[in-house]
Scaffold this motif. Sequence first.
Motif, PDB file in Angstrom:
ATOM      1  N   ALA A  99       0.830  -1.207   0.000  1.00 55.42           N
ATOM      2  CA  ALA A  99       0.000   0.000   0.000  1.00 55.42           C
ATOM      3  C   ALA A  99       0.857   1.246   0.000  1.00 55.42           C
ATOM      4  O   ALA A  99       0.599   2.206  -0.750  1.00 55.42           O
ATOM      5  CB  ALA A  99      -0.916  -0.007   1.226  1.00 55.42           C
ATOM      6  N   LYS A 105      -4.861   3.801  -5.993  1.00 54.99           N
ATOM      7  CA  LYS A 105      -6.028   2.962  -5.720  1.00 54.99           C
ATOM      8  C   LYS A 105      -5.676   1.774  -4.833  1.00 54.99           C
ATOM      9  O   LYS A 105      -6.456   1.387  -3.951  1.00 54.99           O
ATOM     10  CB  LYS A 105      -6.643   2.476  -7.027  1.00 54.99           C
ATOM     11  CG  LYS A 105      -7.294   3.577  -7.861  1.00 54.99           C
ATOM     12  CD  LYS A 105      -7.941   3.003  -9.104  1.00 54.99           C
ATOM     13  CE  LYS A 105      -8.636   4.106  -9.923  1.00 54.99           C
ATOM     14  NZ  LYS A 105      -9.269   3.556 -11.153  1.00 54.99           N
ATOM     15  N   ASP A 107      -3.441   1.604  -2.547  1.00 58.28           N
ATOM     16  CA  ASP A 107      -3.316   2.108  -1.180  1.00 58.28           C
ATOM     17  C   ASP A 107      -4.697   2.320  -0.559  1.00 58.28           C
ATOM     18  O   ASP A 107      -4.946   1.937   0.591  1.00 58.28           O
ATOM     19  CB  ASP A 107      -2.515   3.409  -1.191  1.00 58.28           C
ATOM     20  CG  ASP A 107      -2.272   3.956   0.206  1.00 58.28           C
ATOM     21  OD1 ASP A 107      -2.319   3.174   1.170  1.00 58.28           O
ATOM     22  OD2 ASP A 107      -2.025   5.167   0.333  1.00 58.28           O
ATOM     23  N   ASN A 108      -5.593   2.922  -1.307  1.00 60.71           N
ATOM     24  CA  ASN A 108      -6.936   3.188  -0.795  1.00 60.71           C
ATOM     25  C   ASN A 108      -7.685   1.902  -0.450  1.00 60.71           C
ATOM     26  O   ASN A 108      -8.322   1.802   0.610  1.00 60.71           O
ATOM     27  CB  ASN A 108      -7.740   3.993  -1.815  1.00 60.71           C
ATOM     28  CG  ASN A 108      -7.293   5.445  -1.884  1.00 60.71           C
ATOM     29  OD1 ASN A 108      -6.823   6.002  -0.889  1.00 60.71           O
ATOM     30  ND2 ASN A 108      -7.423   6.060  -3.054  1.00 60.71           N
ATOM     31  N   VAL A 109      -7.621   0.924  -1.335  1.00 58.67           N
ATOM     32  CA  VAL A 109      -8.343  -0.329  -1.107  1.00 58.67           C
ATOM     33  C   VAL A 109      -7.784  -1.058   0.110  1.00 58.67           C
ATOM     34  O   VAL A 109      -8.528  -1.495   1.014  1.00 58.67           O
ATOM     35  CB  VAL A 109      -8.269  -1.240  -2.352  1.00 58.67           C
ATOM     36  CG1 VAL A 109      -8.839  -2.624  -2.033  1.00 58.67           C
ATOM     37  CG2 VAL A 109      -9.033  -0.604  -3.511  1.00 58.67           C
ATOM     38  N   MET A 111      -5.915   0.039   2.628  1.00 56.81           N
ATOM     39  CA  MET A 111      -6.052   0.733   3.904  1.00 56.81           C
ATOM     40  C   MET A 111      -7.509   0.857   4.346  1.00 56.81           C
ATOM     41  O   MET A 111      -7.786   0.973   5.528  1.00 56.81           O
ATOM     42  CB  MET A 111      -5.399   2.114   3.830  1.00 56.81           C
ATOM     43  CG  MET A 111      -3.889   2.046   3.627  1.00 56.81           C
ATOM     44  SD  MET A 111      -3.056   0.797   4.667  1.00 56.81           S
ATOM     45  CE  MET A 111      -3.401   1.396   6.323  1.00 56.81           C
ATOM     46  N   ARG A 112      -8.452   0.844   3.398  1.00 55.22           N
ATOM     47  CA  ARG A 112      -9.854   0.838   3.824  1.00 55.22           C
ATOM     48  C   ARG A 112     -10.207  -0.496   4.474  1.00 55.22           C
ATOM     49  O   ARG A 112     -11.000  -0.549   5.418  1.00 55.22           O
ATOM     50  CB  ARG A 112     -10.757   1.092   2.609  1.00 55.22           C
ATOM     51  CG  ARG A 112     -10.672   2.457   1.977  1.00 55.22           C
ATOM     52  CD  ARG A 112     -10.941   3.631   2.894  1.00 55.22           C
ATOM     53  NE  ARG A 112      -9.864   3.934   3.818  1.00 55.22           N
ATOM     54  CZ  ARG A 112      -8.727   4.578   3.467  1.00 55.22           C
ATOM     55  NH1 ARG A 112      -8.511   4.952   2.224  1.00 55.22           N
ATOM     56  NH2 ARG A 112      -7.818   4.831   4.406  1.00 55.22           N
ATOM     57  N   ASP A 115      -8.849  -0.191   7.849  1.00 57.39           N
ATOM     58  CA  ASP A 115      -9.675   0.703   8.665  1.00 57.39           C
ATOM     59  C   ASP A 115     -10.931   0.002   9.167  1.00 57.39           C
ATOM     60  O   ASP A 115     -11.373   0.241  10.307  1.00 57.39           O
ATOM     61  CB  ASP A 115     -10.069   1.943   7.852  1.00 57.39           C
ATOM     62  CG  ASP A 115      -8.894   2.888   7.633  1.00 57.39           C
ATOM     63  OD1 ASP A 115      -7.915   2.796   8.388  1.00 57.39           O
ATOM     64  OD2 ASP A 115      -8.967   3.714   6.697  1.00 57.39           O
ATOM     65  N   ARG A 157       3.111   0.661   6.387  1.00 58.63           N
ATOM     66  CA  ARG A 157       2.768   1.627   5.337  1.00 58.63           C
ATOM     67  C   ARG A 157       3.378   2.991   5.633  1.00 58.63           C
ATOM     68  O   ARG A 157       3.974   3.631   4.760  1.00 58.63           O
ATOM     69  CB  ARG A 157       1.252   1.768   5.226  1.00 58.63           C
ATOM     70  CG  ARG A 157       0.790   2.876   4.274  1.00 58.63           C
ATOM     71  CD  ARG A 157      -0.723   2.997   4.271  1.00 58.63           C
ATOM     72  NE  ARG A 157      -1.176   4.076   3.426  1.00 58.63           N
ATOM     73  CZ  ARG A 157      -1.361   5.341   3.823  1.00 58.63           C
ATOM     74  NH1 ARG A 157      -1.107   5.668   5.112  1.00 58.63           N
ATOM     75  NH2 ARG A 157      -1.785   6.264   2.995  1.00 58.63           N
TER      76      ARG A 157
END
Length: 278
Positions: A99, A105, A107-109, A111-112, A115, A157
Amino acid sequence: MKTPRLLRNKIAMAGLVLILLYVLMSVVSLFWLPFDPLAMHAEQILQQPSFATGHLFGTDEFGRDILSRIMKGTSVSFIISVSATALGAVIGIFMGVWAGYLGGKADNVIMRIADILFSFPSLLLAIFIMAVLGEHTYNVVLAIGIVYIPQFARISRGAIIALKGNEFIRAAKSNGAGRNYILAHHLLPNITAPLIVQISLSLSTAILLESALSFLGLGVQPPNPSWGNMLSSARKVMMFAPWTAVYPGLAIVLLVLGFNLLGDGLRDILDPRLRNVR
């Protein structure tokens, strides 16, 4: 010859000594125990700690030797905590490294997902996973490992993002180094310090989580000894036989303290900003 920093750090050494004592007890329990930890003796129910009887920590409500059960439970705690931490670390570091390095994208996927896992309290998430998977030692390892994934993902990360823009990374790219080579030889070796500290602290939390799950009846199942299920069974008799709860609780406290002291000491040793503070 200069003494290694680990040996000069009293906090880390105190934690390491505690951990090594438990490791020794775990190894000894594989070959020798004072009594059979599963054997019940009706004539020895709730005996007080005594050298005369040989039950140094007393017996429980079934006449089982508490010291033997604590020693056997040490192996259980170590196996589960080490396996769960290793599982969470491997998956979490893999997710966090990719990530941080790829960004965008990916990274976003990634880390979501982290989260979402992070939004649940650790114990509640572990209980939910155990409720879905069922009561088994392997599932305890899996449940605690999943709890740790977002923690390792975030740490790795953040460390990768802080490093990937440095000059030595750009120099490696200009020399034709590939992505996998840069990750393996330049980035991963430089993020080991915070990860080592996190692993030592995660081991202590894994012991607490395993004990909590066993206490609730979702972890190691009786009659197999676990510090958590020993505390659970002691609830019924602890008012007039306090040793049934004191010694398992003390075993948890001292081992968790050992890992926390070691983690705190390693942080001081590995973080250059803290090396001269203590």
